[in-house]
Design a protein around this motif. Structure first.
Motif, PDB file in Angstrom:
ATOM      1  N   VAL A  17       0.711  -1.122  -0.023  1.00 30.84           N
ATOM      2  CA  VAL A  17       0.029   0.039   0.042  1.00 30.84           C
ATOM      3  C   VAL A  17       1.043   1.470   0.098  1.00 30.84           C
ATOM      4  N   THR A  18       0.388   2.416  -0.615  1.00 31.23           N
ATOM      5  CA  THR A  18       1.025   3.445  -0.564  1.00 31.23           C
ATOM      6  C   THR A  18       1.253   4.359   0.820  1.00 31.23           C
ATOM      7  N   GLU A  19       2.013   5.110   1.195  1.00 27.70           N
ATOM      8  CA  GLU A  19       2.359   5.890   2.325  1.00 27.70           C
ATOM      9  C   GLU A  19       0.943   6.575   2.745  1.00 27.70           C
ATOM     10  N   PHE A  20       0.137   6.801   1.717  1.00 30.79           N
ATOM     11  CA  PHE A  20      -1.240   7.460   2.052  1.00 30.79           C
ATOM     12  C   PHE A  20      -2.519   6.895   2.437  1.00 30.79           C
ATOM     13  N   ALA A  21      -2.141   5.306   2.315  1.00 23.40           N
ATOM     14  CA  ALA A  21      -3.326   4.368   2.508  1.00 23.40           C
ATOM     15  C   ALA A  21      -3.680   4.317   4.045  1.00 23.40           C
ATOM     16  N   ALA A  22      -4.914   4.014   4.030  1.00 23.77           N
ATOM     17  CA  ALA A  22      -5.339   3.762   5.763  1.00 23.77           C
ATOM     18  C   ALA A  22      -5.593   2.169   5.519  1.00 23.77           C
ATOM     19  N   GLY A  23      -4.528   1.509   5.442  1.00 20.18           N
ATOM     20  CA  GLY A  23      -4.549   0.079   5.633  1.00 20.18           C
ATOM     21  C   GLY A  23      -5.457  -0.544   6.498  1.00 20.18           C
ATOM     22  N   ASN A  24      -5.661  -0.097   7.880  1.00 25.29           N
ATOM     23  CA  ASN A  24      -6.535  -0.609   8.880  1.00 25.29           C
ATOM     24  C   ASN A  24      -7.783  -0.246   8.682  1.00 25.29           C
ATOM     25  N   ARG A  25      -8.142   0.536   7.749  1.00 25.40           N
ATOM     26  CA  ARG A  25      -9.642   1.044   7.670  1.00 25.40           C
ATOM     27  C   ARG A  25     -10.179   0.222   6.290  1.00 25.40           C
ATOM     28  N   ALA A  26      -9.315  -0.573   5.613  1.00 24.05           N
ATOM     29  CA  ALA A  26      -9.668  -1.220   4.334  1.00 24.05           C
ATOM     30  C   ALA A  26     -10.762  -2.333   4.801  1.00 24.05           C
ATOM     31  N   SER A  27     -11.212  -2.590   3.631  1.00 29.26           N
ATOM     32  CA  SER A  27     -12.741  -3.362   3.432  1.00 29.26           C
ATOM     33  C   SER A  27     -12.850  -4.302   2.458  1.00 29.26           C
ATOM     34  N   ILE A  28     -13.320  -5.357   2.469  1.00 34.61           N
ATOM     35  CA  ILE A  28     -13.663  -6.213   1.521  1.00 34.61           C
ATOM     36  C   ILE A  28     -15.267  -6.093   0.894  1.00 34.61           C
ATOM     37  N   LEU A  29     -15.601  -5.855  -0.348  1.00 35.97           N
ATOM     38  CA  LEU A  29     -16.890  -6.047  -0.671  1.00 35.97           C
ATOM     39  C   LEU A  29     -16.985  -7.411  -1.311  1.00 35.97           C
ATOM     40  N   ARG A  30     -17.964  -7.999  -0.921  1.00 36.64           N
ATOM     41  CA  ARG A  30     -18.016  -9.959  -1.406  1.00 36.64           C
ATOM     42  C   ARG A  30     -19.320  -9.740  -1.924  1.00 36.64           C
ATOM     43  N   SER A  31     -19.270  -9.754  -3.591  1.00 35.99           N
ATOM     44  CA  SER A  31     -20.487 -10.003  -4.133  1.00 35.99           C
ATOM     45  C   SER A  31     -21.252 -11.240  -4.073  1.00 35.99           C
ATOM     46  N   SER A  32     -20.530 -12.242  -3.806  1.00 38.09           N
ATOM     47  CA  SER A  32     -20.965 -13.615  -3.657  1.00 38.09           C
ATOM     48  C   SER A  32     -21.808 -13.782  -2.427  1.00 38.09           C
ATOM     49  N   GLN A  33     -22.000 -12.640  -1.589  1.00 36.80           N
ATOM     50  CA  GLN A  33     -22.808 -12.912  -0.422  1.00 36.80           C
ATOM     51  C   GLN A  33     -23.448 -11.603  -0.329  1.00 36.80           C
ATOM     52  N   GLY A  34     -23.937 -11.189  -1.446  1.00 40.01           N
ATOM     53  CA  GLY A  34     -24.882 -10.209  -1.516  1.00 40.01           C
ATOM     54  C   GLY A  34     -24.266  -8.648  -0.882  1.00 40.01           C
ATOM     55  N   ASN A  35     -23.254  -8.447  -1.653  1.00 38.27           N
ATOM     56  CA  ASN A  35     -22.384  -7.354  -1.422  1.00 38.27           C
ATOM     57  C   ASN A  35     -21.983  -7.057  -0.039  1.00 38.27           C
ATOM     58  N   LYS A  36     -21.996  -8.075   0.715  1.00 44.85           N
ATOM     59  CA  LYS A  36     -21.729  -7.962   2.046  1.00 44.85           C
ATOM     60  C   LYS A  36     -20.326  -7.233   2.234  1.00 44.85           C
ATOM     61  N   GLN A  37     -20.084  -6.335   3.306  1.00 45.80           N
ATOM     62  CA  GLN A  37     -18.861  -5.429   3.569  1.00 45.80           C
ATOM     63  C   GLN A  37     -18.211  -5.919   4.604  1.00 45.80           C
ATOM     64  N   PHE A  38     -16.855  -6.302   4.937  1.00 48.34           N
ATOM     65  CA  PHE A  38     -16.370  -6.467   6.257  1.00 48.34           C
ATOM     66  C   PHE A  38     -14.897  -5.889   6.059  1.00 48.34           C
ATOM     67  N   SER A  39     -14.515  -5.504   7.379  1.00 44.01           N
ATOM     68  CA  SER A  39     -13.367  -4.891   7.595  1.00 44.01           C
ATOM     69  C   SER A  39     -12.071  -5.742   7.494  1.00 44.01           C
ATOM     70  N   VAL A  40     -10.738  -5.363   6.962  1.00 44.17           N
ATOM     71  CA  VAL A  40      -9.620  -6.151   7.132  1.00 44.17           C
ATOM     72  C   VAL A  40      -8.733  -5.070   7.547  1.00 44.17           C
ATOM     73  N   LYS A  41      -7.709  -5.696   7.984  1.00 46.82           N
ATOM     74  CA  LYS A  41      -6.543  -4.733   8.809  1.00 46.82           C
ATOM     75  C   LYS A  41      -5.148  -5.116   8.025  1.00 46.82           C
TER      76      LYS A  41
END
Length: 74
Positions: A21-45
């Motif tokens: 990631v770049t120095e400007f990325a907020a990596g611990n505020r990232a998330s995954i949008l999972r289309s196979s589960q109805g666009n469920k969104q969950f956090s990743v660090k």
């Protein structure tokens, strides 16, 4: 950036392929949008995974997943 899905692909695999990631990325505020589960969104660090080696943050990705990494404000 779009990457082809490979069975067993993890968040760490994606980070290696894109060069981290770049120095400007907020990596611990990232998330995954999972289309196979109805666009469920969950956090990743991403920062915990890359900087601290926290393998619990290394989630498996599925076909169609979208990784969203917001910009840090400072």
């Amino acid at each position: 950036k779009s990457l082809p899905y490979v069975q067993g692909m993890t968040l760490l695999d994606v980070m290696i392929q894109v060069g981290g990631v770049t120095e400007f990325a907020a990596g611990n505020r990232a998330s995954i949008l999972r289309s196979s589960q109805g666009n469920k969104q969950f956090s990743v660090k991403i920062d915990d995974l890359l900087k601290d080696g926290d393998m619990a943050a290394n989630v498996e990705l599925l076909p169609g997943d979208v990784l969203i990494i917001p910009q840090s404000w400072f």
